[in-house]
Design an enzyme around this catalytic site. Structure first.
Site, PDB file in Angstrom:
ATOM      1  N   ARG A   1     -25.608  89.118 -27.533  1.00  0.00           N
ATOM      2  CA  ARG A   1     -26.994  88.845 -27.163  1.00  0.00           C
ATOM      3  C   ARG A   1     -27.960  89.280 -28.261  1.00  0.00           C
ATOM      4  O   ARG A   1     -29.136  88.937 -28.220  1.00  0.00           O
ATOM      5  CB  ARG A   1     -27.336  89.610 -25.878  1.00  0.00           C
ATOM      6  CG  ARG A   1     -26.542  89.135 -24.680  1.00  0.00           C
ATOM      7  CD  ARG A   1     -26.693  90.090 -23.539  1.00  0.00           C
ATOM      8  NE  ARG A   1     -28.059  90.163 -23.072  1.00  0.00           N
ATOM      9  CZ  ARG A   1     -28.541  89.502 -22.032  1.00  0.00           C
ATOM     10  NH1 ARG A   1     -27.751  88.722 -21.354  1.00  0.00           N
ATOM     11  NH2 ARG A   1     -29.789  89.629 -21.669  1.00  0.00           N
TER      12      ARG A   1
ATOM     13  N   TRP B   1     -32.774  95.670 -28.505  1.00  0.00           N
ATOM     14  CA  TRP B   1     -33.310  94.725 -29.485  1.00  0.00           C
ATOM     15  C   TRP B   1     -34.787  95.089 -29.589  1.00  0.00           C
ATOM     16  O   TRP B   1     -35.550  94.887 -28.641  1.00  0.00           O
ATOM     17  CB  TRP B   1     -33.111  93.302 -28.962  1.00  0.00           C
ATOM     18  CG  TRP B   1     -33.413  92.208 -29.936  1.00  0.00           C
ATOM     19  CD1 TRP B   1     -32.576  91.694 -30.885  1.00  0.00           C
ATOM     20  CD2 TRP B   1     -34.633  91.454 -30.026  1.00  0.00           C
ATOM     21  NE1 TRP B   1     -33.199  90.675 -31.567  1.00  0.00           N
ATOM     22  CE2 TRP B   1     -34.455  90.498 -31.070  1.00  0.00           C
ATOM     23  CE3 TRP B   1     -35.847  91.473 -29.351  1.00  0.00           C
ATOM     24  CZ2 TRP B   1     -35.449  89.598 -31.427  1.00  0.00           C
ATOM     25  CZ3 TRP B   1     -36.832  90.563 -29.715  1.00  0.00           C
ATOM     26  CH2 TRP B   1     -36.628  89.647 -30.744  1.00  0.00           C
TER      27      TRP B   1
ATOM     28  N   HIS C   1     -43.630  58.881 -44.931  1.00  0.00           N
ATOM     29  CA  HIS C   1     -45.017  59.292 -44.701  1.00  0.00           C
ATOM     30  C   HIS C   1     -45.292  60.700 -45.211  1.00  0.00           C
ATOM     31  O   HIS C   1     -46.226  61.339 -44.759  1.00  0.00           O
ATOM     32  CB  HIS C   1     -45.357  59.146 -43.215  1.00  0.00           C
ATOM     33  CG  HIS C   1     -45.214  57.725 -42.753  1.00  0.00           C
ATOM     34  ND1 HIS C   1     -46.151  56.760 -43.036  1.00  0.00           N
ATOM     35  CD2 HIS C   1     -44.209  57.107 -42.100  1.00  0.00           C
ATOM     36  CE1 HIS C   1     -45.732  55.600 -42.551  1.00  0.00           C
ATOM     37  NE2 HIS C   1     -44.552  55.787 -41.975  1.00  0.00           N
TER      38      HIS C   1
ATOM     39  N   ASN D   1     -34.532  96.849 -19.671  1.00  0.00           N
ATOM     40  CA  ASN D   1     -34.750  95.560 -20.334  1.00  0.00           C
ATOM     41  C   ASN D   1     -36.095  95.054 -19.869  1.00  0.00           C
ATOM     42  O   ASN D   1     -36.405  95.125 -18.672  1.00  0.00           O
ATOM     43  CB  ASN D   1     -33.696  94.529 -19.911  1.00  0.00           C
ATOM     44  CG  ASN D   1     -32.378  94.728 -20.620  1.00  0.00           C
ATOM     45  OD1 ASN D   1     -32.221  95.653 -21.398  1.00  0.00           O
ATOM     46  ND2 ASN D   1     -31.429  93.855 -20.326  1.00  0.00           N
ATOM     47  N   GLY D   2     -36.871  94.488 -20.789  1.00  0.00           N
ATOM     48  CA  GLY D   2     -38.181  93.947 -20.413  1.00  0.00           C
ATOM     49  C   GLY D   2     -39.280  94.678 -21.151  1.00  0.00           C
ATOM     50  O   GLY D   2     -39.025  95.389 -22.138  1.00  0.00           O
TER      51      GLY D   2
ATOM     52  N   LYS E   1     -29.004  85.599 -27.502  1.00  0.00           N
ATOM     53  CA  LYS E   1     -28.435  84.533 -26.676  1.00  0.00           C
ATOM     54  C   LYS E   1     -29.376  84.133 -25.556  1.00  0.00           C
ATOM     55  O   LYS E   1     -29.527  82.962 -25.241  1.00  0.00           O
ATOM     56  CB  LYS E   1     -27.097  85.009 -26.104  1.00  0.00           C
ATOM     57  CG  LYS E   1     -26.395  84.002 -25.210  1.00  0.00           C
ATOM     58  CD  LYS E   1     -25.824  82.864 -26.023  1.00  0.00           C
ATOM     59  CE  LYS E   1     -25.079  81.839 -25.187  1.00  0.00           C
ATOM     60  NZ  LYS E   1     -24.931  80.567 -25.923  1.00  0.00           N
TER      61      LYS E   1
ATOM     62  N   GLU F   1     -29.530  78.037 -37.583  1.00  0.00           N
ATOM     63  CA  GLU F   1     -29.114  79.262 -36.886  1.00  0.00           C
ATOM     64  C   GLU F   1     -27.980  79.946 -37.619  1.00  0.00           C
ATOM     65  O   GLU F   1     -27.961  81.157 -37.770  1.00  0.00           O
ATOM     66  CB  GLU F   1     -28.563  78.906 -35.486  1.00  0.00           C
ATOM     67  CG  GLU F   1     -29.570  78.666 -34.414  1.00  0.00           C
ATOM     68  CD  GLU F   1     -28.879  78.448 -33.064  1.00  0.00           C
ATOM     69  OE1 GLU F   1     -28.199  77.405 -32.913  1.00  0.00           O
ATOM     70  OE2 GLU F   1     -29.016  79.294 -32.178  1.00  0.00           O
TER      71      GLU F   1
ATOM     72  N   LYS G   1     -28.588  73.883 -35.275  1.00  0.00           N
ATOM     73  CA  LYS G   1     -27.286  74.568 -35.413  1.00  0.00           C
ATOM     74  C   LYS G   1     -27.119  75.053 -36.847  1.00  0.00           C
ATOM     75  O   LYS G   1     -26.685  76.165 -37.103  1.00  0.00           O
ATOM     76  CB  LYS G   1     -26.114  73.613 -35.104  1.00  0.00           C
ATOM     77  CG  LYS G   1     -25.795  73.311 -33.673  1.00  0.00           C
ATOM     78  CD  LYS G   1     -25.043  74.370 -32.931  1.00  0.00           C
ATOM     79  CE  LYS G   1     -25.982  75.276 -32.197  1.00  0.00           C
ATOM     80  NZ  LYS G   1     -26.537  74.783 -30.963  1.00  0.00           N
TER      81      LYS G   1
ATOM     82  N   GLU H   1     -30.724  68.683 -33.004  1.00  0.00           N
ATOM     83  CA  GLU H   1     -29.723  69.673 -32.615  1.00  0.00           C
ATOM     84  C   GLU H   1     -28.872  70.072 -33.832  1.00  0.00           C
ATOM     85  O   GLU H   1     -28.578  71.248 -34.043  1.00  0.00           O
ATOM     86  CB  GLU H   1     -28.843  69.117 -31.482  1.00  0.00           C
ATOM     87  CG  GLU H   1     -27.701  70.012 -31.035  1.00  0.00           C
ATOM     88  CD  GLU H   1     -28.112  71.410 -30.560  1.00  0.00           C
ATOM     89  OE1 GLU H   1     -29.315  71.670 -30.405  1.00  0.00           O
ATOM     90  OE2 GLU H   1     -27.210  72.245 -30.361  1.00  0.00           O
TER      91      GLU H   1
ATOM     92  N   CYS I   1     -31.884  92.713 -25.311  1.00  0.00           N
ATOM     93  CA  CYS I   1     -31.318  93.972 -24.821  1.00  0.00           C
ATOM     94  C   CYS I   1     -30.273  93.749 -23.727  1.00  0.00           C
ATOM     95  O   CYS I   1     -30.338  92.770 -22.987  1.00  0.00           O
ATOM     96  CB  CYS I   1     -32.413  94.849 -24.242  1.00  0.00           C
ATOM     97  SG  CYS I   1     -33.722  95.204 -25.394  1.00  0.00           S
TER      98      CYS I   1
HETATM   99  C1  AGP Z   1     -29.119  77.245 -29.335  1.00  0.00           C
HETATM  100  O1  AGP Z   1     -28.004  77.301 -30.148  1.00  0.00           O
HETATM  101  C2  AGP Z   1     -29.920  78.431 -29.209  1.00  0.00           C
HETATM  102  N1  AGP Z   1     -29.206  79.609 -29.198  1.00  0.00           N
HETATM  103  C3  AGP Z   1     -31.202  78.355 -28.405  1.00  0.00           C
HETATM  104  O2  AGP Z   1     -31.984  77.368 -28.979  1.00  0.00           O
HETATM  105  C4  AGP Z   1     -31.113  78.109 -26.884  1.00  0.00           C
HETATM  106  O3  AGP Z   1     -30.669  76.824 -26.625  1.00  0.00           O
HETATM  107  C5  AGP Z   1     -32.497  78.372 -26.269  1.00  0.00           C
HETATM  108  O4  AGP Z   1     -32.865  79.703 -26.500  1.00  0.00           O
HETATM  109  C6  AGP Z   1     -32.571  78.064 -24.797  1.00  0.00           C
HETATM  110  O5  AGP Z   1     -31.730  78.889 -24.056  1.00  0.00           O
HETATM  111  P1  AGP Z   1     -31.316  78.546 -22.566  1.00  0.00           P
HETATM  112  O6  AGP Z   1     -30.586  77.255 -22.592  1.00  0.00           O
HETATM  113  O7  AGP Z   1     -30.469  79.692 -22.134  1.00  0.00           O
HETATM  114  O8  AGP Z   1     -32.593  78.443 -21.772  1.00  0.00           O
END
Ligand code: AGP
Length: 612
Positions: A27, A80, A507, A106-107, A607, A491, A488, A484, A2
């Site tokens: 976000r 959200w 294994h 938010n929250g 985000k 996502e 990526k 990583e 949010c």
């Molecule tokens: C990465 O592309 C992601 N969007 C996600 O994994 C992100 O790195 C994770 O949520 C941690 O966020 P932060 O670095 O803001 O703590």
């Protein structure tokens, strides 16, 4: 997740608010809404779906014609969904039954059912399924018709859970109240106008003079003045911080997506992060000596990509400092009983500085007496403020949900930290240290060279764009890069992929390899090259198509015999992840582009993950 924005000033509040929530779109959200104060009443519009839907409705409504020359106030929100499905009625702002109080939140309010029950006994009717609606109802029920601030203060003292709020009252069209507990809220000071937002991205184009609300603080805006209070009503003195981001802005600057813009900004992000911290060829990080003294164990704790930075750094951390280094997911760490004490250094890595699990892990570490160091991109964020020490990554504003430049800047900080600590504990000779510093300074150029492979990676993505499953395999530091790369890819493409330690394939997982399965093998670590090569042969024997991201020097002596090769320059092993990640990011980006995915805002993702 949010997003909250607020405006107070003589400008066009509606225009500001709609533009500002658009800047928070990245976000993740499913509905949006806006409320302004005018003609002694709250004017409200809320819509499920994209902000463009809200915009259209606002444009045809006479309610939102803003008066010139008077103080205008307004709040807006991107929701959200947590409590109640995405719908017009569940969207924020929530307005009390009398129509006097409007709230964006938010929250999560944990005691909302209890509060709802007691308000219902007093004949209050609720329209939505949200926890937020109890806040506007409660403020209204505690409001004596005179003291808006007191009604808010009395309300927040009854709420349990996390809440960042922006609140309007129709009796005070020149006033907004903002509240923060366990969810970020930032004030921006403009030219005769002030802003409120849960994320600086909302107003960074207007001002860089900001002030973050700390835990249990209230900001009371009246006209062009603002006062700060705690939840007991004590007035607070707060300082203005100037955010000095040299790179990154909230516009795409000609790129089709923020993600590509941010990928291209990586050399600069690394340079900005490293250069100011190298003085006379030495790494200089203020106030760190005390923190690393007498440390006998290091925990690196984070989520998602930030966790992968820890996973990549662990190898060199342990090897070069001789200190046991454990990398843990914040969501796991916070509910275990890790063996930490005052001789443990806990490093929390976070782009946003607001990730709920990472923040909880930080608090738990402090409670147990550990020393804490945060590596954070967002200045003054909760994690940055609460850690004993903070090293900022100067990557600038990162908008795309999939992190790229912040990841690279985090890696750069880790390299500096490894060198700094290993020299402090006498584990590195002066000559080798100097060599490393030289390499560190040339890292942005190497990354730039990797970015020049853009077209080659595009062609590869085009060739394999119909694959529906990808394996990433590698050993040691390359295995960390695999994780990583796979994240990526997942996502952005919404397809299954798996990162596997190459030696583990046999294994069990190798049963999934069949004719045409795409395997991206990473072999940048010279020492493990032949080992991973054997694993490539194993998957090839079962029909896999292989893209190898491999050490350039090794490629001169070995014919890999794979489908595609991406060469990686032979930099020190510690820094290899910074180069390896570039083709992985580009591949995920182009693959998603060619499959028509929502690159900057992939489905279901946010985000900044401020709930656990
Ligand atoms: C990465 O592309 C992601 N969007 C996600 O994994 C992100 O790195 C994770 O949520 C941690 O966020 P932060 O670095 O803001 O703590």
């Amino acid at each position: 997740m949010c997003g909250i924005v607020g405006y107070i000033g003589k400008g066009n509040s509606v225009e500001f608010l709609l533009n500002a929530i658009e800047k928070l779109e990245y976000r993740g959200y499913d509905s949006s809404g806006i409320a302004i104060c005018g003609d002694d009443k709250i004017k409200l519009m809320k819509k499920k779906g994209r902000i463009s839907v809200l915009r259209k409705s606002v444009a045809v409504s006479k309610d939102f014609d803003v008066k010139k020359g008077v103080v205008n106030t307004g709040i807006a929100h991107t929701r959200w969904a947590t409590h109640g499905k995405p719908s017009d009625v569940n969207a924020h702002p929530h307005v009390s039954q009398s129509g006097k109080i409007a709230v964006v939140h938010n929250g999560i309010i944990e005691n909302y059912l209890e509060l709802k029950k007691s308000l219902r006994r007093r004949k209050v009717k609720f329209l939505s399924q949200t926890d937020t609606e109890v806040i506007s109802a409660l403020i209204d029920s505690l409001y004596d018709g005179k003291d808006f601030l007191k009604a808010v203060r009395d309300t927040v003292n009854l709420l349990e859970g996390s809440f960042a709020l922006a609140i309007l009252c129709s009796d005070f069209p020149d006033t907004i109240i903002a509240v923060k507990k366990d969810s970020p809220l930032i004030i921006g000071f403009g030219d005769e106008e002030n802003y409120i937002a849960s994320d600086v991205a909302a107003f960074v184009d207007k001002t860089k003079d900001i002030c973050r609300l700390e835990e249990c603080e209230i900001a009371y805006f009246k006209g062009d003045k603002v006062k700060f209070y705690d939840f007991n009503g004590k007035e607070l003195d707060k300082k203005v911080t100037h955010i000095d981001w040299k790179i990154g802005s909230s516009t795409k600057e000609g790129f089709e997506h923020f993600m590509m813009k941010e990928i291209m900004e990586q050399p600069e992000a690394i340079k900005e992060t490293i250069a100011p911290r190298i003085v006379d060829n030495k790494i200089s990080i203020k106030n760190l000596d005390e923190l690393v003294e007498s440390v006998n164990k290091i925990y690196i704790v984070a989520c998602g990509s930030s966790y992968h930075v820890g996973a990549a750094a662990k190898y060199s951390f342990e090897k070069m400092t001789g200190i046991t280094t454990i990398v843990d997911l914040a969501s796991e760490f916070r509910y275990r009983i890790p063996a930490i004490d005052e001789k443990t250094l806990v490093i929390i890595i976070s782009q946003s500085g607001e990730t709920a699990d990472s923040l909880a892990a930080l608090r738990e570490s402090k409670r147990r007496g550990a020393k804490t160091l945060a590596i954070v991109n967002v200045v003054g964020s909760s994690i940055a403020s609460e850690a004993d020490h903070v090293i900022y990554t100067w990557a600038g504003l990162e908008i795309a949900v999939a992190t790229t430049k912040a990841y690279s800047a985090q890696l750069a900080v880790m390299y500096m930290l490894i060198l700094y600590i290993s020299s402090r504990v006498g584990k590195i000779s002066d000559d080798i240290y100097r060599e490393y510093v030289k390499h560190l300074l040339s890292l942005p150029d190497f990354v730039q060279k990797m970015l020049e492979m853009k077209e080659k990676i595009y062609d590869m993505a085009k060739k394999y764009k119909d694959k529906d499953n990808v394996f990433f395999i590698g050993r040691g530091v390359d295995y960390a890069s695999c994780r990583e790369g796979s994240l990526k890819f997942k996502e952005l493409s919404y397809l299954h992929s798996e990162a596997y330690a190459a030696g583990e394939l046999k294994h069990g997982t190798i049963s999934l390899i069949e004719q045409g399965t795409l395997v991206i093998a990473i072999l940048t670590d010279k020492k493990l090259f032949e080992k991973t090569l054997s694993n490539i042969r194993e998957v090839q024997a079962r029909g896999a198509t292989v893209i190898a991201i491999a050490n350039e020097e090794k490629l001169n002596s070995v014919d890999l015999e794979v489908d595609e090769v991406v060469p990686i320059p032979n930099v020190p092993k510690m820094m290899l992840p910074s180069l390896t990640v570039i083709p992985l990011q580009l591949f995920a980006y182009y693959f998603a582009l060619l499959n028509d995915r929502d690159i900057d805002k992939p489905r279901n993702l946010a985000k900044s993950v401020t709930v656990e």
